[in-house]
Write a protein that holds these residues in place. Structure first.
Motif, mmCIF file in Angstrom:
data_model
loop_
_atom_site.group_PDB
_atom_site.id
_atom_site.type_symbol
_atom_site.label_atom_id
_atom_site.label_comp_id
_atom_site.label_asym_id
_atom_site.label_seq_id
_atom_site.Cartn_x
_atom_site.Cartn_y
_atom_site.Cartn_z
ATOM 1 N N MET A 1 32.160 44.306 32.111
ATOM 2 C CA MET A 1 32.021 45.242 33.224
ATOM 3 C C MET A 1 33.378 45.871 33.478
ATOM 4 O O MET A 1 34.361 45.162 33.719
ATOM 5 N N VAL A 2 33.448 47.203 33.402
ATOM 6 C CA VAL A 2 34.703 47.926 33.610
ATOM 7 C C VAL A 2 34.590 48.696 34.917
ATOM 8 O O VAL A 2 33.807 49.641 35.024
ATOM 9 N N ALA A 3 35.367 48.287 35.919
ATOM 10 C CA ALA A 3 35.319 48.939 37.226
ATOM 11 C C ALA A 3 36.482 48.452 38.070
ATOM 12 O O ALA A 3 36.757 47.251 38.113
ATOM 13 N N SER A 4 37.174 49.388 38.715
ATOM 14 C CA SER A 4 38.161 48.973 39.713
ATOM 15 C C SER A 4 37.457 48.172 40.792
ATOM 16 O O SER A 4 36.286 48.419 41.104
ATOM 17 N N LEU A 5 38.158 47.226 41.384
ATOM 18 C CA LEU A 5 37.507 46.285 42.295
ATOM 19 C C LEU A 5 37.326 46.886 43.691
ATOM 20 O O LEU A 5 37.894 46.424 44.674
ATOM 21 N N TYR A 6 36.494 47.925 43.757
ATOM 22 C CA TYR A 6 36.110 48.524 45.038
ATOM 23 C C TYR A 6 34.790 47.894 45.497
ATOM 24 O O TYR A 6 33.922 47.580 44.673
ATOM 25 N N PRO A 7 34.590 47.728 46.804
ATOM 26 C CA PRO A 7 33.326 47.156 47.284
ATOM 27 C C PRO A 7 32.093 47.949 46.859
ATOM 28 O O PRO A 7 31.040 47.371 46.590
ATOM 29 N N ASP B 1 42.772 45.595 41.086
ATOM 30 C CA ASP B 1 42.377 45.117 42.408
ATOM 31 C C ASP B 1 42.498 46.232 43.443
ATOM 32 O O ASP B 1 43.179 47.239 43.223
ATOM 33 N N TRP B 2 41.805 46.069 44.567
ATOM 34 C CA TRP B 2 41.847 47.032 45.676
ATOM 35 C C TRP B 2 41.999 46.262 46.971
ATOM 36 O O TRP B 2 41.093 45.561 47.398
ATOM 37 N N HIS B 3 43.188 46.327 47.584
ATOM 38 C CA HIS B 3 43.462 45.656 48.847
ATOM 39 C C HIS B 3 43.080 44.171 48.803
ATOM 40 O O HIS B 3 42.518 43.631 49.755
ATOM 41 N N HIS B 4 43.350 43.531 47.663
ATOM 42 C CA HIS B 4 43.088 42.088 47.481
ATOM 43 C C HIS B 4 41.604 41.728 47.584
ATOM 44 O O HIS B 4 41.246 40.594 47.941
ATOM 45 N N TYR B 5 40.742 42.675 47.246
ATOM 46 C CA TYR B 5 39.301 42.404 47.261
ATOM 47 C C TYR B 5 38.921 41.365 46.201
ATOM 48 O O TYR B 5 37.896 40.692 46.336
ATOM 49 N N ARG B 6 39.741 41.224 45.189
ATOM 50 C CA ARG B 6 39.457 40.244 44.140
ATOM 51 C C ARG B 6 39.300 38.838 44.712
ATOM 52 O O ARG B 6 38.461 38.059 44.233
ATOM 53 N N LYS B 7 40.081 38.506 45.723
ATOM 54 C CA LYS B 7 39.977 37.171 46.319
ATOM 55 C C LYS B 7 38.590 36.936 46.912
ATOM 56 O O LYS B 7 38.070 35.815 46.860
ATOM 57 N N GLU B 8 37.995 37.979 47.489
ATOM 58 C CA GLU B 8 36.637 37.848 48.028
ATOM 59 C C GLU B 8 35.632 37.602 46.905
ATOM 60 O O GLU B 8 34.711 36.796 47.027
ATOM 61 N N LEU B 9 35.839 38.312 45.795
ATOM 62 C CA LEU B 9 34.935 38.132 44.654
ATOM 63 C C LEU B 9 35.116 36.752 44.027
ATOM 64 O O LEU B 9 34.137 36.136 43.579
#
Length: 266
Positions: free
Chosen positions: A197-203, A232-240
């Motif tokens: 899956m190729v995608a910037s980590l936006y919600p 990553d986007w504003h540390h959204y990776r941690k939520e994922l």
């Protein structure tokens, strides 16, 4: 390399190859001038601002200086790839909407950053785009949506006539993504079988839904791993990553981070 940059690089490359009649003025920064360079003499560049300038300076140029530049250069059509248009354009305009992140902000972006500063930046960006999108949609001569979902959302939320919106899917470089390239590609980043899956980590990229769906196929016996490539986007990776842990997929889901575009086919 982000998706927007890749889209523009390929668009310019194809126009330089196919269009033998029109001339193009590319408005760039000193940081991306090299990326969008072409040897075609019908393409010229105008360096608008040094890349180190603030976002406010960029907005000042776009809304105050750009219309005068277009008039001076005798531009017939101004194209904006990222959903905004300056006021007072002296020519016709076309705009692409690639991102619906801020149209239904409350529902599509429950994540607002992990810090007060992150929350403030995301909220201000949402306010800016929600304010400018309606005006842009009204003033644009033609609107380019990258999918039917995007076109329907724009039409429903902003009461734009469907006849004004053109759905044009973003293409794939068949030269780069081709089976015959297997022998000249770099080493694969993962030895086993995997889903990419190729995608910037936006919600709004629905990465969380992809992870949940992957849990279902794993439960059905699928042996693959899931590789997620994107910045990553504003540390959204941690939520994922919390979601991955909650679904007990730590050994099957891997966040690779951003990679060079030419390495993706591997």
């Amino acid at each position: 390399t982000g998706g927007g940059e890749t889209f523009l690089v390929n668009l310019i490359e194809r126009l330089a190859r196919l269009d033998t009649k029109n001339e193009y003025l590319l408005i760039v920064t000193d940081a991306n001038a090299r990326i969008f360079a072409t040897s075609n003499p019908r393409f010229s560049q105008y360096v608008a601002l040094p890349s180190a300038q603030s976002r406010l300076r960029r907005l000042w140029f776009e809304y105050q200086s750009l219309p005068h530049l277009l008039k001076r250069e005798g531009v017939d059509l101004y194209y904006s790839p990222f959903g905004t248009l300056p006021y007072g354009l002296p020519c016709k305009s076309a705009v692409t909407f690639q991102n619906l992140l801020y149209i239904d902000f409350a529902n599509s972006t429950p994540f607002r950053g992990r810090t007060p500063l992150g929350w403030l930046k995301i909220t201000l960006q949402a306010l800016y785009y929600k304010t400018t999108t309606r005006s842009t949609m009204r003033r644009a001569d033609r609107i380019w949506a990258v999918s039917n979902t995007t076109a329907n959302a724009l039409s429903d939320n902003y009461e734009v006539p469907p006849s004004k919106i053109e759905v044009i899917y973003e293409g794939v470089s068949i030269e780069q993504f081709h089976p015959e390239r297997q022998n000249d590609l770099p080493e694969r980043p993962f030895a086993g079988r995997y889903v990419l899956m190729v995608a910037s980590l936006y919600p709004n990229k629905n990465i969380d839904k992809a992870i949940c769906a992957f849990r279902n196929v794993v439960d059905r016996g699928m042996p693959h791993h899931l590789l997620i490539v994107g910045n990553d986007w504003h540390h959204y990776r941690k939520e994922l990553e919390k979601l991955v842990k909650r679904l007990h997929l730590e050994e099957r889901v891997h966040f690779v981070g951003g990679v060079k575009h030419e390495e993706i086919p591997a």
